[in-house]
Design a protein around this motif. Structure first.
Motif, PDB file in Angstrom:
ATOM      1  N   UNK A  22       4.440   6.516  -5.081  1.00  0.00           N
ATOM      2  CA  UNK A  22       5.328   6.029  -4.027  1.00  0.00           C
ATOM      3  C   UNK A  22       5.234   4.507  -3.910  1.00  0.00           C
ATOM      4  N   UNK A  23       4.045   3.965  -4.188  1.00  0.00           N
ATOM      5  CA  UNK A  23       3.895   2.508  -4.179  1.00  0.00           C
ATOM      6  C   UNK A  23       4.666   1.872  -5.326  1.00  0.00           C
ATOM      7  N   UNK A  24       4.556   2.452  -6.512  1.00  0.00           N
ATOM      8  CA  UNK A  24       5.252   1.890  -7.679  1.00  0.00           C
ATOM      9  C   UNK A  24       6.756   2.065  -7.563  1.00  0.00           C
ATOM     10  N   UNK A  25       7.215   3.176  -6.999  1.00  0.00           N
ATOM     11  CA  UNK A  25       8.643   3.384  -6.800  1.00  0.00           C
ATOM     12  C   UNK A  25       9.212   2.408  -5.775  1.00  0.00           C
ATOM     13  N   UNK A  82      -4.573   9.728   0.957  1.00  0.00           N
ATOM     14  CA  UNK A  82      -4.718   8.982  -0.284  1.00  0.00           C
ATOM     15  C   UNK A  82      -3.941   7.680  -0.147  1.00  0.00           C
ATOM     16  N   UNK A  83      -4.522   6.614  -0.643  1.00  0.00           N
ATOM     17  CA  UNK A  83      -3.872   5.304  -0.542  1.00  0.00           C
ATOM     18  C   UNK A  83      -4.084   4.533  -1.830  1.00  0.00           C
ATOM     19  N   UNK A  84      -3.072   3.754  -2.190  1.00  0.00           N
ATOM     20  CA  UNK A  84      -3.134   2.938  -3.408  1.00  0.00           C
ATOM     21  C   UNK A  84      -2.591   1.556  -3.110  1.00  0.00           C
ATOM     22  N   UNK A  85      -3.325   0.558  -3.511  1.00  0.00           N
ATOM     23  CA  UNK A  85      -2.874  -0.829  -3.342  1.00  0.00           C
ATOM     24  C   UNK A  85      -2.247  -1.314  -4.644  1.00  0.00           C
ATOM     25  N   UNK A  86      -1.057  -1.882  -4.535  1.00  0.00           N
ATOM     26  CA  UNK A  86      -0.340  -2.419  -5.682  1.00  0.00           C
ATOM     27  C   UNK A  86      -0.096  -3.901  -5.451  1.00  0.00           C
ATOM     28  N   UNK A  87      -0.420  -4.709  -6.445  1.00  0.00           N
ATOM     29  CA  UNK A  87      -0.181  -6.159  -6.386  1.00  0.00           C
ATOM     30  C   UNK A  87       0.555  -6.585  -7.646  1.00  0.00           C
ATOM     31  N   UNK A  88       1.673  -7.250  -7.454  1.00  0.00           N
ATOM     32  CA  UNK A  88       2.482  -7.711  -8.593  1.00  0.00           C
ATOM     33  C   UNK A  88       2.778  -6.564  -9.558  1.00  0.00           C
ATOM     34  N   UNK A  89       3.034  -5.382  -8.995  1.00  0.00           N
ATOM     35  CA  UNK A  89       3.383  -4.228  -9.819  1.00  0.00           C
ATOM     36  C   UNK A  89       2.220  -3.531 -10.480  1.00  0.00           C
ATOM     37  N   UNK A  90       0.988  -3.936 -10.176  1.00  0.00           N
ATOM     38  CA  UNK A  90      -0.182  -3.304 -10.763  1.00  0.00           C
ATOM     39  C   UNK A  90      -1.039  -2.660  -9.675  1.00  0.00           C
ATOM     40  N   UNK A  91      -1.552  -1.474  -9.975  1.00  0.00           N
ATOM     41  CA  UNK A  91      -2.435  -0.775  -9.045  1.00  0.00           C
ATOM     42  C   UNK A  91      -3.822  -1.403  -9.150  1.00  0.00           C
ATOM     43  N   UNK A  92      -4.303  -1.943  -8.035  1.00  0.00           N
ATOM     44  CA  UNK A  92      -5.596  -2.635  -8.044  1.00  0.00           C
ATOM     45  C   UNK A  92      -6.688  -1.870  -7.312  1.00  0.00           C
ATOM     46  N   UNK A  93      -6.324  -0.813  -6.609  1.00  0.00           N
ATOM     47  CA  UNK A  93      -7.323  -0.016  -5.908  1.00  0.00           C
ATOM     48  C   UNK A  93      -6.735   1.285  -5.416  1.00  0.00           C
ATOM     49  N   UNK A  94      -7.566   2.319  -5.418  1.00  0.00           N
ATOM     50  CA  UNK A  94      -7.138   3.651  -4.980  1.00  0.00           C
ATOM     51  C   UNK A  94      -8.280   4.268  -4.192  1.00  0.00           C
ATOM     52  N   UNK A  95      -7.935   5.011  -3.138  1.00  0.00           N
ATOM     53  CA  UNK A  95      -8.967   5.675  -2.353  1.00  0.00           C
ATOM     54  C   UNK A  95      -8.441   7.012  -1.840  1.00  0.00           C
ATOM     55  N   UNK A 126      -9.428  -0.922   0.847  1.00  0.00           N
ATOM     56  CA  UNK A 126      -8.404  -1.533  -0.007  1.00  0.00           C
ATOM     57  C   UNK A 126      -7.959  -2.913   0.459  1.00  0.00           C
ATOM     58  N   UNK A 127      -8.242  -3.247   1.710  1.00  0.00           N
ATOM     59  CA  UNK A 127      -7.732  -4.494   2.262  1.00  0.00           C
ATOM     60  C   UNK A 127      -6.368  -4.287   2.904  1.00  0.00           C
ATOM     61  N   UNK A 128      -5.972  -5.224   3.714  1.00  0.00           N
ATOM     62  CA  UNK A 128      -4.719  -5.104   4.453  1.00  0.00           C
ATOM     63  C   UNK A 128      -3.541  -5.600   3.618  1.00  0.00           C
ATOM     64  N   UNK A 129      -2.408  -4.972   3.808  1.00  0.00           N
ATOM     65  CA  UNK A 129      -1.145  -5.457   3.261  1.00  0.00           C
ATOM     66  C   UNK A 129      -0.121  -5.409   4.387  1.00  0.00           C
ATOM     67  N   UNK A 130       0.988  -6.087   4.188  1.00  0.00           N
ATOM     68  CA  UNK A 130       2.034  -6.082   5.213  1.00  0.00           C
ATOM     69  C   UNK A 130       3.235  -5.238   4.803  1.00  0.00           C
ATOM     70  N   UNK A 154       0.843  -1.193   0.000  1.00  0.00           N
ATOM     71  CA  UNK A 154       0.000   0.000   0.000  1.00  0.00           C
ATOM     72  C   UNK A 154       0.879   1.244   0.000  1.00  0.00           C
ATOM     73  N   UNK A 155       0.607   2.130  -0.934  1.00  0.00           N
ATOM     74  CA  UNK A 155       1.254   3.433  -0.947  1.00  0.00           C
ATOM     75  C   UNK A 155       0.358   4.444  -0.265  1.00  0.00           C
ATOM     76  N   UNK A 156       0.953   5.273   0.590  1.00  0.00           N
ATOM     77  CA  UNK A 156       0.188   6.257   1.363  1.00  0.00           C
ATOM     78  C   UNK A 156       0.724   7.663   1.097  1.00  0.00           C
ATOM     79  N   UNK A 157      -0.195   8.591   0.896  1.00  0.00           N
ATOM     80  CA  UNK A 157       0.135  10.012   0.824  1.00  0.00           C
ATOM     81  C   UNK A 157      -0.685  10.702   1.905  1.00  0.00           C
ATOM     82  N   UNK A 158      -0.015  11.089   2.972  1.00  0.00           N
ATOM     83  CA  UNK A 158      -0.697  11.668   4.131  1.00  0.00           C
ATOM     84  C   UNK A 158      -0.667  13.189   3.998  1.00  0.00           C
TER      85      UNK A 158
END
Length: 345
Positions: A337-340, A18-31, A55-59, A8-12
């Motif tokens: 930030x998530x993709x980087x 703002x938050x974005x979930x990335x899985x296997x290098x792909x953005x699957x959700x944004x809020x 977005x669901x939990x990530x570690x 999860x990428x976070x912009x506080x």
């Protein structure tokens, strides 16, 4: 970072998380969630809970911020540490903080690297865009501010802080929604006569773009300046007050004309900043404007005025955010930030 496939990428920010979930290098959700951080850190806690529910939990978590600037904190460094401490308590797993040119920092290094972490979200977006578009002007028009960054075989900016960027014109407090209209111009034309503006928080840019029919849905979650309705008629009333008038002193066509005048004033502010940016003189004439943020339509207007073609950030994100490229555009720093962070796995 660990080998988990999701992050999860976070912009506080000071007004939104703002938050974005990335899985296997792909953005699957944004809020994007309204978060009036100046009212207390409990607002951040609530926004994080809401984002994780969506977005669901990530570690794994990659974090950037601008929220340290709010007047809840005595200093920017204190704000960075307080935000990081709160996130470390709220988010499970491994956290990495984006520190711009200093790379990635663990939460334990937040105090020592606070100057690099503070308000570095623009650099995350610019660095990712530079990886896809080697020569461009990035215009990220958010709800509160605009980031104007030259990209020329890399990010062509020596700025290290918001203060630097205010000096250079790379940071302009002229956004789609929250900018008080008195900040755009000292006076404005109405029916052929110049009116000085009242220096009062009577109306914002949300009223301008709503009255013009160009305010994106869900872009304005905060109360109007007067706490009133969010209709074209109510926006017209607030605009009228800026020039000492009542709404019945003009037609809706008059108030739309006034809104256009404010839109032009906002564009002029961005145009003046763009023409003096570091590195802009060396940017080829055919380099596009990459338009990002909730106000990407304003960025497209800026591109046309500059005589440059425009590219929506969504088009650059199409292959890595195929199901949510438009939402990812609005939340560009969280996505970036998530993709980087992926190469740091």
């Amino acid at each position: 970072m660990p080998s988990d496939s999701s992050l999860t990428g976070w912009d506080i920010g000071g007004a939104h998380v703002k938050a974005a979930r990335v899985e296997h290098g792909r953005v699957t959700g944004v809020v994007q969630i309204a978060c009036p951080l100046w009212q207390g850190l409990d607002k951040l806690d609530a926004a994080v809970v809401q984002a994780r529910a969506a977005l669901g939990n990530t570690t794994r978590h990659a974090i950037t911020m601008t929220g340290e600037m709010v007047d809840l904190f005595d200093s920017r460094a204190a704000g960075v540490v307080a935000i990081v401490d709160r996130l470390a308590a709220a988010l499970p797993g491994e956290l990495r903080l984006y520190a711009g040119r200093s790379g990635w920092v663990a939460p334990t290094g937040a105090a020592a690297r606070a100057d690099d972490i503070a308000s570095a979200n623009w650099l995350a977006t610019a660095a990712w865009v530079a990886s896809r578009c080697p020569q461009a002007l990035l215009a990220d028009i958010g709800s509160t501010t605009s980031d104007l960054i030259v990209i020329n075989r890399g990010v062509a900016s020596a700025s290290r802080s918001d203060a630097d960027r205010l000096i250079s014109g790379e940071l302009v407090y002229a956004g789609l929604v929250r900018t008080p209209l008195m900040a755009l111009a000292p006076d404005i034309d109405f029916r052929g006569r110049r009116h000085r503006l009242m220096a009062e928080h009577f109306a914002t840019t949300a009223d301008v773009w709503r009255l013009l029919g160009e305010l994106p849905e869900h872009a304005d979650p905060y109360p109007a300046a007067d706490g009133g309705a969010k209709t074209p008629e109510a926006s017209a009333r607030r605009l009228a007050r800026m020039i000492g008038r009542d709404v019945d002193e003009g037609s809706m066509a008059d108030w739309r004309s006034l809104a256009n005048a404010f839109a032009d004033a906002q564009l002029a502010t961005l145009l003046n900043a763009s023409r003096a940016l570091p590195g802009i003189a060396a940017l080829p004439a055919d380099a596009p404007v990459v338009c990002a943020g909730a106000g990407c339509a304003i960025a497209a207007r800026l591109a046309a005025t500059l005589g440059r073609r425009s590219i929506m950030l969504a088009s650059l994100l199409a292959d890595c955010a195929p199901s949510c490229a438009d939402d990812a555009t609005t939340c560009a720093p969280a996505v970036a930030v998530a993709l980087l962070a992926e190469p740091a796995r």
